[in-house]
Design an enzyme around this catalytic site. Sequence first.
Site, mmCIF file in Angstrom:
data_model
loop_
_atom_site.group_PDB
_atom_site.id
_atom_site.type_symbol
_atom_site.label_atom_id
_atom_site.label_comp_id
_atom_site.label_asym_id
_atom_site.label_seq_id
_atom_site.Cartn_x
_atom_site.Cartn_y
_atom_site.Cartn_z
ATOM 1 N N LYS A 104 60.324 37.051 87.701
ATOM 2 C CA LYS A 104 59.865 36.026 88.628
ATOM 3 C C LYS A 104 59.117 34.946 87.863
ATOM 4 O O LYS A 104 58.428 35.252 86.896
ATOM 5 C CB LYS A 104 58.879 36.641 89.639
ATOM 6 N N ARG A 155 65.128 47.320 97.793
ATOM 7 C CA ARG A 155 66.227 47.985 98.495
ATOM 8 C C ARG A 155 66.711 49.227 97.732
ATOM 9 O O ARG A 155 67.239 50.152 98.334
ATOM 10 C CB ARG A 155 67.363 46.979 98.736
HETATM 11 N N1 BES Z 1 59.180 41.472 96.778
HETATM 12 C C1 BES Z 1 60.197 40.510 96.797
HETATM 13 C C2 BES Z 1 60.314 39.744 98.113
HETATM 14 C C3 BES Z 1 59.168 38.858 98.518
HETATM 15 C C4 BES Z 1 59.227 37.500 98.298
HETATM 16 C C5 BES Z 1 58.079 39.374 99.188
HETATM 17 C C6 BES Z 1 58.189 36.692 98.712
HETATM 18 C C7 BES Z 1 57.038 38.561 99.604
HETATM 19 C C8 BES Z 1 57.098 37.219 99.367
HETATM 20 C C9 BES Z 1 61.549 41.171 96.543
HETATM 21 O O1 BES Z 1 61.536 42.296 95.747
HETATM 22 C C10 BES Z 1 62.417 40.151 95.870
HETATM 23 O O2 BES Z 1 62.067 39.743 94.811
HETATM 24 N N2 BES Z 1 63.497 39.763 96.521
HETATM 25 C C11 BES Z 1 64.390 38.794 96.001
HETATM 26 C C12 BES Z 1 65.786 39.201 96.349
HETATM 27 C C13 BES Z 1 66.850 38.425 95.630
HETATM 28 C C14 BES Z 1 66.827 38.758 94.166
HETATM 29 C C15 BES Z 1 68.184 38.755 96.222
HETATM 30 C C16 BES Z 1 64.045 37.422 96.600
HETATM 31 O O3 BES Z 1 63.682 37.361 97.772
HETATM 32 O O4 BES Z 1 64.140 36.439 95.885
HETATM 33 ZN ZN ZN Z 2 61.638 41.862 93.676
#
Ligand code: BES
Ligand code: ZN
Length: 491
Positions: free
Chosen positions: A269, A343
């Site tokens: 991230k 997931r």
């Molecule tokens: N923990 C994050 C989702 C999240 C984003 C929670 C913002 C709270 C605030 C999750 O694990 C994630 O990173 N999801 C990705 C999925 C993508 C790679 C398909 C996302 O939302 O970008």
């Molecule tokens: Zn994530």
Amino acid sequence: MEIRLKSARRYVEEIPTRLRVVGVWGGELTEGGQRLATREQITQMMEELKFRGDFGETLLLPVSASGGNEPEFVMLFGLGAKKRGVSLETVRKAGAKLVAAITKLGFKEAVTETFLAEKFGKKEASYALAEGAILGAYEFKKYKSDPEVKRLRLWLARSSGPAVDRAEIVAEAVNYARDLVNEPPNVLTPAELAERARELGRETGLQVMVWDERQIQQEGMGAFYGVAQGSANPPRFIQITYKPRGKPSRVLAYVGKGLTFDTGGYSLKPSESMTTMKSDMAGAAAVMGAMRAIARIGPNAEVRAYIAAAENMVSGSAYRVSDVLKSLSGKTIEVMNTDAEGRLTLADALTYADREGAEAIVELSTLTGACVVALGQGIAGLFATDDRLGKEVQEAALRAGEQVWPLPLEEDYRELLKSTTADLKNVSGARHGGAIMAGLFLSEFTEKPLVHLDIAGPAYTTNPHSLGPAGGTGFGVRTLVEMVAPGIAEE
Ligand code: BES
Ligand code: ZN
Ligand code: ZN
């Protein structure tokens, strides 16, 4: 702030305190104010000072007491206009705003009337006001060297004792969940989360079982373990069980995402997105908070909570993009993005909950940024594989005052999750519909009625909100409790 609520059957003027709070609704004094000996003097002041009683607006008036039970001060508390959008949420928010207003002025004790009890009913209004007051009093000062702790004793005149008791149990459980989310991730590791669960078990009598990394692997939770393997802080699989005294009316499973920190892994991230990622265990916190309240309320349903706790890190042992993991269900998963880790951990938790005999599963996770884009910060996405269960959760949320909104599990999109190498891939590769894709992925791991609540928006806030400060919100606790133990039971 340390707040103590005192429910009283007596009228507001029968409880002698220095400060008496009366509502102003639609520009007029509400019931408790009508009976003040100084009513006329106060009405005149309201006119002179052009106090209209907009929502949350306050006016502190010293009153020339004529002896007896008359207070030294009256605080007028604005409840807004009479017409549009007045609901129990208005009362809940009023509770939170009120404690802030009282303590800001330095009072340590006050009596307030139970706002809008005439309109919504005594029990309902008492519940909402008490809940709002306790949620609004929440602070997280644990890591401040010199915290200032304010105290307040608040009498709720003409309130329902049982409703206030219930509100206290639930709001305290929400604040407990907030505490868990607000803990820094170097403190709240997966092992520490498991320790907190054990502590919860000792305090409430709930059964708690914890597996370490060795057992997680031995049991075949390869998807969960794949996510966890890059961290020096090993994973834990946490099970918490509430059993009613008699034969359970139903057996429900609550599953919560328990990423104590999510860096994204090798699909790293950007640092701004990482700043809130200690909240990636907010689903787990909500489930633990709900279990805490459920243990104290004692409903007839059996509730089993499952948390796959891990940390998503980068290291020589971390999982990679293109790795293939074997899930507990037997399905193989190609990892196309290590940031879609939730997931993977949830897949194994869902399979496990299903195999253990849950009749229905409600799962909460801070799963996708896409859901926040769709619904904003205040609303959770609700995905249901079963209409009845979906409706049940939606109605519980509505009664509890938490906002959820249904989103579809579009079957036509399911094929986007097929992998050429493995049975599934963890992301579709398509740029759209991210929250739906995540929901569809989860639905691959149980045939039981499943509701997935994507709480990525409402679980955490970087700004203070109407029911509490910045940080974890404890979202989901109230809905999960309401689902098995309706707060204001039908008569
Ligand atoms: N923990 C994050 C989702 C999240 C984003 C929670 C913002 C709270 C605030 C999750 O694990 C994630 O990173 N999801 C990705 C999925 C993508 C790679 C398909 C996302 O939302 O970008
Ligand atoms: Zn994530
Ligand atoms: Zn995550």
